[in-house]
Design a protein around this motif. Structure first.
Motif, mmCIF file in Angstrom:
data_model
loop_
_atom_site.group_PDB
_atom_site.id
_atom_site.type_symbol
_atom_site.label_atom_id
_atom_site.label_comp_id
_atom_site.label_asym_id
_atom_site.label_seq_id
_atom_site.Cartn_x
_atom_site.Cartn_y
_atom_site.Cartn_z
ATOM 1 N N UNK A 51 -39.989 23.978 -60.639
ATOM 2 C CA UNK A 51 -39.433 24.149 -59.292
ATOM 3 C C UNK A 51 -39.153 25.617 -59.029
ATOM 4 N N UNK A 52 -39.369 26.034 -57.776
ATOM 5 C CA UNK A 52 -39.190 27.424 -57.383
ATOM 6 C C UNK A 52 -38.045 27.559 -56.385
ATOM 7 N N UNK B 212 -37.332 32.882 -52.423
ATOM 8 C CA UNK B 212 -37.930 34.053 -53.075
ATOM 9 C C UNK B 212 -39.438 34.142 -52.868
ATOM 10 N N UNK B 213 -40.025 33.174 -52.179
ATOM 11 C CA UNK B 213 -41.469 33.188 -51.936
ATOM 12 C C UNK B 213 -41.800 34.279 -50.925
ATOM 13 N N UNK B 214 -42.788 35.100 -51.244
ATOM 14 C CA UNK B 214 -43.196 36.200 -50.371
ATOM 15 C C UNK B 214 -44.092 35.637 -49.266
ATOM 16 N N UNK C 164 -50.976 30.386 -53.587
ATOM 17 C CA UNK C 164 -50.942 30.201 -52.132
ATOM 18 C C UNK C 164 -49.642 29.519 -51.692
ATOM 19 N N UNK C 165 -49.020 28.757 -52.577
ATOM 20 C CA UNK C 165 -47.771 28.075 -52.251
ATOM 21 C C UNK C 165 -46.531 28.817 -52.741
ATOM 22 N N UNK C 166 -46.655 29.574 -53.838
ATOM 23 C CA UNK C 166 -45.474 30.143 -54.507
ATOM 24 C C UNK C 166 -45.602 31.644 -54.767
ATOM 25 N N UNK C 167 -46.220 32.379 -53.899
ATOM 26 C CA UNK C 167 -46.462 33.811 -54.085
ATOM 27 C C UNK C 167 -45.152 34.567 -54.336
ATOM 28 N N UNK D 297 -39.982 35.911 -62.822
ATOM 29 C CA UNK D 297 -40.569 35.654 -61.514
ATOM 30 C C UNK D 297 -42.074 35.788 -61.639
ATOM 31 N N UNK D 298 -42.771 35.243 -60.655
ATOM 32 C CA UNK D 298 -44.221 35.367 -60.612
ATOM 33 C C UNK D 298 -44.572 36.562 -59.744
#
Length: 74
Positions: free
Chosen positions: A2-3, A7-9, A38-41, A61-62
């Motif tokens: 889960x994210x 924080x998603x850009x 594409x969903x969690x950048x 973080x990614x």
């Protein structure tokens, strides 16, 4: 995993941008990674620890892919 959605850009990535990034890097991302990014950048995972091969790892973080960026060293 889960994210933290805060924080998603955004804006989220397009296939065209990912295609351009792949060409620029000379790689082909797996479809599962393309869908993830594409969903969690740039997202930060809520649960950031995972185990693999009897080792524990932390993901802070990614990394994100930006469509347009500016860098001014001054």
């Amino acid at each position: 995993m889960r994210m933290d959605v805060n924080t998603i850009v955004v804006p989220l990535l397009s296939d065209d941008l990912l295609d351009a990034v792949e060409r620029g890097l000379g790689v082909s991302f797996p479809e599962s990674y393309r869908n993830f990014i594409k969903e969690h950048n740039g997202a930060v995972p809520i649960t950031n620890m995972f185990s693999m091969n009897q080792q524990e790892y932390i993901v802070e973080k990614f990394l994100c892919i930006l469509s347009d960026s500016e860098f001014d060293p001054n």
